[in-house]
Design a protein around this motif. Structure first.
Motif, PDB file in Angstrom:
ATOM      1  N   ARG A 118       0.875  -1.357   0.103  1.00 17.96           N
ATOM      2  CA  ARG A 118      -0.073   0.014   0.038  1.00 17.96           C
ATOM      3  C   ARG A 118       1.093   1.156   0.031  1.00 17.96           C
ATOM      4  O   ARG A 118       0.612   2.046  -0.498  1.00 17.96           O
ATOM      5  N   ASP A 119       1.940   1.349   0.592  1.00 19.61           N
ATOM      6  CA  ASP A 119       2.707   2.427   0.627  1.00 19.61           C
ATOM      7  C   ASP A 119       3.417   2.766  -0.481  1.00 19.61           C
ATOM      8  O   ASP A 119       3.726   4.015  -0.833  1.00 19.61           O
ATOM      9  N   SER A 120       3.587   1.773  -1.369  1.00 21.05           N
ATOM     10  CA  SER A 120       4.298   2.276  -2.655  1.00 21.05           C
ATOM     11  C   SER A 120       3.256   2.490  -3.733  1.00 21.05           C
ATOM     12  O   SER A 120       3.698   2.514  -5.079  1.00 21.05           O
ATOM     13  N   ILE A 121       2.045   2.449  -3.402  1.00 22.22           N
ATOM     14  CA  ILE A 121       1.111   2.580  -4.645  1.00 22.22           C
ATOM     15  C   ILE A 121       0.865   4.166  -4.791  1.00 22.22           C
ATOM     16  O   ILE A 121       0.610   4.935  -3.783  1.00 22.22           O
ATOM     17  N   HIS A 122       1.085   4.537  -6.192  1.00 21.02           N
ATOM     18  CA  HIS A 122       0.915   5.835  -6.141  1.00 21.02           C
ATOM     19  C   HIS A 122      -0.512   6.361  -6.115  1.00 21.02           C
ATOM     20  O   HIS A 122      -1.482   5.731  -6.363  1.00 21.02           O
ATOM     21  N   TYR A 123      -0.797   7.718  -5.607  1.00 28.10           N
ATOM     22  CA  TYR A 123      -2.045   7.856  -5.293  1.00 28.10           C
ATOM     23  C   TYR A 123      -3.161   8.051  -6.536  1.00 28.10           C
ATOM     24  O   TYR A 123      -4.268   7.982  -6.377  1.00 28.10           O
ATOM     25  N   ARG A 124      -2.517   8.278  -7.780  1.00 26.54           N
ATOM     26  CA  ARG A 124      -3.308   8.195  -8.954  1.00 26.54           C
ATOM     27  C   ARG A 124      -3.676   6.755  -9.302  1.00 26.54           C
ATOM     28  O   ARG A 124      -4.771   6.507 -10.250  1.00 26.54           O
ATOM     29  N   ALA A 125      -3.112   5.618  -8.718  1.00 21.00           N
ATOM     30  CA  ALA A 125      -3.235   4.307  -8.880  1.00 21.00           C
ATOM     31  C   ALA A 125      -4.078   3.697  -7.895  1.00 21.00           C
ATOM     32  O   ALA A 125      -4.757   2.675  -7.970  1.00 21.00           O
ATOM     33  N   GLN A 126      -4.624   4.421  -6.673  1.00 23.75           N
ATOM     34  CA  GLN A 126      -4.978   3.908  -5.541  1.00 23.75           C
ATOM     35  C   GLN A 126      -6.535   3.416  -5.998  1.00 23.75           C
ATOM     36  O   GLN A 126      -6.950   2.215  -5.382  1.00 23.75           O
ATOM     37  N   ASP A 127      -7.205   4.096  -6.811  1.00 21.98           N
ATOM     38  CA  ASP A 127      -8.765   3.703  -7.099  1.00 21.98           C
ATOM     39  C   ASP A 127      -8.571   2.358  -7.543  1.00 21.98           C
ATOM     40  O   ASP A 127      -9.484   1.597  -7.408  1.00 21.98           O
ATOM     41  N   GLU A 128      -7.580   2.257  -8.855  1.00 20.64           N
ATOM     42  CA  GLU A 128      -7.602   0.955  -9.390  1.00 20.64           C
ATOM     43  C   GLU A 128      -7.370  -0.321  -8.502  1.00 20.64           C
ATOM     44  O   GLU A 128      -7.604  -0.982  -8.541  1.00 20.64           O
ATOM     45  N   TRP A 129      -6.460   0.066  -7.431  1.00 17.03           N
ATOM     46  CA  TRP A 129      -6.019  -0.915  -6.596  1.00 17.03           C
ATOM     47  C   TRP A 129      -7.195  -1.298  -5.577  1.00 17.03           C
ATOM     48  O   TRP A 129      -7.043  -2.377  -5.149  1.00 17.03           O
ATOM     49  N   ASP A 130      -7.899  -0.533  -5.356  1.00 13.24           N
ATOM     50  CA  ASP A 130      -9.232  -0.929  -4.592  1.00 13.24           C
ATOM     51  C   ASP A 130      -9.988  -1.995  -5.216  1.00 13.24           C
ATOM     52  O   ASP A 130     -10.336  -2.963  -4.514  1.00 13.24           O
ATOM     53  N   TYR A 131     -10.217  -1.750  -6.552  1.00 11.70           N
ATOM     54  CA  TYR A 131     -10.865  -2.782  -7.185  1.00 11.70           C
ATOM     55  C   TYR A 131     -10.122  -4.189  -7.166  1.00 11.70           C
ATOM     56  O   TYR A 131     -10.707  -5.267  -6.790  1.00 11.70           O
ATOM     57  N   THR A 132      -8.744  -4.020  -7.414  1.00 16.24           N
ATOM     58  CA  THR A 132      -7.775  -5.230  -7.236  1.00 16.24           C
ATOM     59  C   THR A 132      -7.829  -5.834  -6.203  1.00 16.24           C
ATOM     60  O   THR A 132      -8.054  -7.138  -6.290  1.00 16.24           O
ATOM     61  N   TYR A 133      -7.724  -5.186  -4.935  1.00 16.97           N
ATOM     62  CA  TYR A 133      -7.650  -5.827  -3.626  1.00 16.97           C
ATOM     63  C   TYR A 133      -8.833  -6.579  -3.364  1.00 16.97           C
ATOM     64  O   TYR A 133      -9.061  -7.572  -2.801  1.00 16.97           O
ATOM     65  N   ALA A 134      -9.991  -5.960  -3.636  1.00 16.64           N
ATOM     66  CA  ALA A 134     -11.335  -6.455  -3.464  1.00 16.64           C
ATOM     67  C   ALA A 134     -11.590  -7.624  -4.420  1.00 16.64           C
ATOM     68  O   ALA A 134     -11.979  -8.850  -3.739  1.00 16.64           O
ATOM     69  N   ASN A 135     -11.133  -7.746  -5.547  1.00 17.58           N
ATOM     70  CA  ASN A 135     -11.289  -8.830  -6.207  1.00 17.58           C
ATOM     71  C   ASN A 135     -10.473  -9.979  -5.580  1.00 17.58           C
ATOM     72  O   ASN A 135     -10.962 -11.076  -5.967  1.00 17.58           O
ATOM     73  N   TYR A 136      -9.401  -9.619  -5.402  1.00 10.77           N
ATOM     74  CA  TYR A 136      -8.373 -10.575  -4.980  1.00 10.77           C
ATOM     75  C   TYR A 136      -8.817 -11.388  -3.733  1.00 10.77           C
ATOM     76  O   TYR A 136      -8.899 -12.756  -3.734  1.00 10.77           O
ATOM     77  N   TYR A 137      -9.304 -10.700  -2.836  1.00 10.94           N
ATOM     78  CA  TYR A 137      -9.663 -11.342  -1.557  1.00 10.94           C
ATOM     79  C   TYR A 137     -11.095 -11.975  -1.817  1.00 10.94           C
ATOM     80  O   TYR A 137     -11.199 -13.239  -1.148  1.00 10.94           O
TER      81      TYR A 137
END
Length: 987
Positions: free
Chosen positions: A191-210
């Protein structure tokens, strides 16, 4: 002048220059030209997928609509267009040239990052992202993964773009079920290395992964964030529904209820809203069941829900099941099944649940009915589908026997009744039948009227219906359902089939009584007798036949007609056993059904209580049963498995006293019985291996003695047909041809499904056709010498191997299925798919102007990978030599048998000639030939082939030379004959 200025401007803005002007111009034209068109196509594809997507609300929804396999083709054309436009954008506007460094100051970290970039068009990353998204949405997850993987490397110095690419890369891996690869991407992206412009996309990714890994607790907060990011209302409604499903799975009913309510607030399609309201009643039914059931019944009375009644009653049944009221739950499920208008997954889930209840209650007849219909409605990818299929298969085998017992018991009870009571019982059955038919007719009329109204509305009401649809057609017209989705039509078809053919097992060649390649004389005589009897049945006492007999006896015809009508008493009276012969025939049916059902209960259902009930009734009530020794044998096995040794020994005593010569008595009385029961499979396998080796080494006495030992110790072993086969061939080598045929007949008759049955049948067929057996060595595994013995020798046949060079040739890699293994320093081949991949890669990278097709042909004991597209022998041989010379491919092809052969000659392999025959022919005819030095495979394939001159005379080198069986000159040094040829060994 203007043209000159424009040319200079365009040259200054070329992709080969990396200046501020060129970067701006290429970015501007990429965005508002090809990329814009691609983005519009992508939006159209999303809208098409959103409108056409049909979710299965009985299971956990996928986060993306493309997760539904049935929805993956939706929007494919638009996505393909988007991909095409993105590829064009990248090709025309990519700037790879490094910028010139003209500044005199020292380079900063930012300067170094700028100079190390691999792409300098500031807009082009959006084209890469859109192309990957389009590939993802059309279901090409492997292509999407490749695109995002390349994009992450292309923009590895730009954290925001790299983070977005890697988030989509992880999603692509998840949809491919490559969870290990997805975990690797997710783990490396903290989470610390995720750029703020990519955080929205990673919310989808983490949700789908879990969600994919089943960790709902960790998935919920990310999904909640993703819902906030989502702009499309229909997708947001789906995500709220998924959120509610996870809360319900975790037991958080209050939170699930609120989430389902938020689904309805998104104004989604009616089906989504309806399912959300249904789910609300289920999660809140634990403390308020009565009001929830009342609410569901009100929904059932709403005309808007007439196509969803199966789901309504399924929810009612679930609430009753939660209250432990099984009787009311069954009534609700049955009502839902009866009132269902659709034949989809929802009805399949209802029938599966109902079938499970009947299964647990041991009502196997009702369970078979539910499972039989559910199996055609549910997706094969369901985790419980295999269990459903196994249960349905077992019940299809069991229920005919239990139905036969119930029917014959009922008929015998009717025979014992007084005439008045019997007629009253029959009349009740007839009244129930008439009532059921009336209800079905009313439903059919309603369906016809509704279909007619729908058609009239579709036509604008301007034309009258020329003809009302039939009940079956009306059923098909509703919802565009296929014929086999109409249970009424399917049931009618089954009844018609059973009237004509009876109840047949669902196997290949079900019409044939004997499925082997051999038809013995006694079977043919039996078939002739059946034909004669069937013809005799049509004859009347006065010698008239068929319709003439009916015309001569109208009263008899009327009686026969009444006996065939289930609305008349005569129909039922005909089936009741009144005479001693009829009672005896009825008892035979009961005895056979009791035995078979008892064995099925024991071996396939492991219901020992019902198995004991059936077998004990058989042994106590029907002592004259012809297979009573088998019944006691199965009782012995049953009590042994139950741990009741005393009762098991009592069953053995019955066998020894009443059936001392029975094979089952001998088997159980064997001192080695318990050892065989525990280790018999391994002992028999070892004995067969030793027997096989002895036979190949011509130690026929040892092979025969082992076969005799097998008959004594393992009469029911899995390898018994192979022992018989080897014993027969051993007898042949000792000159006992009749003994050989007798053993092989046992293989064909007793073990028709054995792998050696076909070979045994071919030998017997050859004998029946008048061919003579003689001894020789035969290797069961030597498929290279195998030919079809069912073909008769024809001395006039001209169908021989051809030496023609200018014709279509093939290159074949032949191998036995279990031979693609590692060993002897070879590269291990996991399966055919890996070999296929390596061959396709080799062809694609080495032959740019030629297109070779690859096909796999699977035969018993041998698979062939065929590469086609060679115009002559020289091309095929050049291909073979290049392939074997390739260092990377050599370990793969060395595990296979390489064959260069024409299409004509291949058609003769396995029939008139074996592979060894062709090897000898090839070494004699083709091996000495010189082929062209020109690299033929680098010459494009011509569109039209020149026609050959049929009038050109064939040349002959030496007309007086002796010709061999293939029509070619015999060389002076004759090659050694192969003594393993199947035909030459035995005929």
């Amino acid at each position: 002048m203007v043209l000159t200025i424009a040319t200079l401007v365009m040259a200054a803005c070329s992709t080969h220059k990396n200046t501020a002007k060129s970067r701006f111009w290429q970015s501007f034209t990429a965005k508002y030209n090809t990329y814009y068109n691609g983005s519009q196509s992508f939006i159209d594809g999303d809208l098409e997928k959103e409108k056409g997507n049909k979710d299965n609300f009985t299971e956990m929804l996928p986060l993306y609509a493309v997760g539904n396999k049935q929805s993956r083709e939706l929007g494919k054309g638009n996505y393909d267009r988007a991909i095409e436009k993105c590829e064009k954008t990248i090709k025309q506007h990519s700037i790879k040239t490094k910028p010139a460094w003209t500044k005199s100051r020292r380079k900063t970290d930012k300067d170094k990052e700028w100079l190390s970039r691999k792409e300098y068009n500031p807009f082009l990353w959006k084209a890469w992202l859109l192309m990957g998204k389009a590939q993802f949405q059309k279901g090409a997850f492997d292509e999407a993964a490749a695109t995002f993987s390349y994009m992450s490397r292309l923009y590895e110095t730009q954290p925001a773009i790299n983070g977005i690419a890697r988030s989509w890369l992880a999603r692509s891996y998840m949809e491919l079920d490559w969870l290990y690869d997805a975990e690797d991407v997710v783990r490396n992206m903290s989470r610390d290395s995720i750029h703020y412009r990519a955080q929205d996309e990673w919310d989808y990714t983490y949700a789908n992964y879990y969600i994919k890994t089943g960790d709902f607790e960790r998935a919920l907060p990310y999904l909640r964030k993703a819902i906030k990011h989502e702009k499309r209302k229909n997708q947001k409604a789906r995500m709220w529904y998924l959120y509610a499903q996870m809360q319900s799975a975790l037991g958080h009913n209050q939170e699930a209820y609120k989430a389902y309510a938020k689904v309805a607030r998104q104004n989604p399609p009616y089906e989504t809203e309806f399912n959300a309201r249904i789910a609300q009643t289920e999660v809140m039914a634990s403390g308020n069941a009565k009001s929830m059931i009342s609410r569901l019944k009100r929904m059932a009375r709403n005309d808007n829900n007439k196509d969803y009644l199966d789901q309504v009653y399924y929810a009612i049944g679930n609430i009753y099941m939660a209250q432990k009221d099984t009787a009311k739950a069954i009534a609700a499920y049955e009502e839902g099944n009866e009132k269902a208008t659709r034949s989809g997954i929802e009805k399949g889930v209802l029938l599966l649940r109902l079938g499970d209840i009947y299964w647990d209650m041991e009502k196997y007849n009702d369970a078979q009915r539910c499972y039989g219909e559910a199996i055609g409605l549910l997706d094969k990818d369901r985790p419980d589908y295999n269990e459903l299929a196994n249960r349905s298969k077992v019940l299809d085998e069991l229920v005919p026997h239990t139905d036969a017992i119930h029917l014959q018991d009922s008929l015998q009870e009717l025979a014992k009744m007084s005439e008045d009571d019997r007629n009253a019982a029959i009349d009740r059955v007839i009244e129930a039948l008439k009532k059921k038919e009336k209800e079905e007719a009313d439903k059919a009329r309603e369906a016809e009227v509704e279909a007619a109204l729908q058609k009239q509305q579709a036509m604008g009401g301007g034309r009258k219906m020329e003809q009302a649809p039939t009940a079956m057609n009306a059923g098909q017209q509703q919802n565009g359902a296929w014929y086999f989705y109409n249970p009424t039509a399917v049931q009618q078809g089954k009844q018609t089939f059973q009237r004509q053919w009876g109840k047949r097992e669902n196997v290949d060649d079900w019409q044939r009584s004997n499925r082997t390649v051999v038809a013995f004389k006694d079977e043919a005589a039996a078939e002739d007798t059946e034909d004669t009897e069937s013809t005799a049945d049509l004859e009347s006492p006065d010698g008239t036949v068929g319709n003439d007999s009916i015309a001569a006896n109208p009263e008899a015809a009327a009686a026969d007609s009444a006996a065939l009508d289930p609305h008349n008493r005569e129909y039922y009276l005909e089936q009741i056993p009144f005479t001693e012969e009829q009672v005896e025939a009825s008892n035979l049916i009961i005895m056979d059904a009791l035995y078979n059902s008892g064995v099925i209960f024991k071996d396939k259902l492991e219901n020992f209580r019902l198995s004991e009930k059936q077998l004990l009734r058989l042994t106590s009530q029907y002592p004259d049963y012809t297979q009573m020794d088998q019944a006691w044998y199965h009782l012995f096995l049953l009590y042994s498995r139950m741990g009741d040794t005393e009762t098991a020994n009592a069953c053995l005593s019955h066998l020894q006293a009443d059936f001392p010569e029975s094979e089952w008595t001998i088997l159980l009385s064997d001192s080695n019985y318990f050892e065989n029961a525990r280790f018999g499979e391994h002992i028999e396998d070892s004995l067969y291996a030793a027997t096989y080796e002895a036979f190949k080494a011509s130690r026929y006495d040892e092979a025969k003695s082992n076969a005799t030992l097998s008959a004594e110790r393992f009469p029911l072993g899995e390898n018994r047909p192979k022992f018989l086969f080897i014993d027969g061939l051993s007898r042949l080598n000792e000159g006992d041809a009749p003994g050989c045929v007798e053993q092989l007949k046992q293989v064909v008759e007793k073990y028709p499904q054995s792998e050696v049955s076909e070979l045994a049948g071919m030998i017997i067929k050859g004998v029946q056709e008048g061919r003579t057996l003689h001894g020789g060595n035969f290797d069961l595994d030597d498929i290279w010498s195998r030919r079809d013995l069912s073909l008769t020798e024809d001395s006039t046949s001209t169908d021989t191997l051809s030496a023609e060079r200018v014709t279509n040739y093939l290159f074949i890699l032949a191998y036995q299925p279990d031979s693609l293994m590692a060993g002897n320093g070879r590269t291990p081949i996991e399966n055919e798919n890996q070999l296929l991949y390596e061959m396709a890669r080799y062809n694609f990278t080495n032959f740019l102007v030629r297109n070779f097709d690859i096909a796999i042909d699977r035969q018993p004991g041998l698979n062939r990978m065929t590469i086609s597209g060679f115009l002559n022998f020289d091309e095929a041989l050049q291909y073979a030599r290049q392939l074997h010379a390739d260092e990377q491919m050599r370990p793969y092809v060395n595990q296979c048998r390489s064959i260069v052969i024409s299409e004509h000659n291949l058609s003769l392999i396995g029939t008139r000639y074996s592979y060894r025959d062709y090897d000898e022919f090839y070494e004699r005819v083709f091996l000495p030939l010189q082929i062209a030095d020109e690299e033929l495979l680098n010459i494009p394939e011509p569109i039209e082939q020149p026609e050959e001159d049929d009038d050109s005379p064939a040349t002959e080198e030496d007309d007086e030379e002796e010709l061999d069986e293939f029509g070619f000159p015999v060389p002076r040094r004759q090659q050694q004959q192969n003594n393993n040829d199947f035909d030459d060994d035995f005929f």
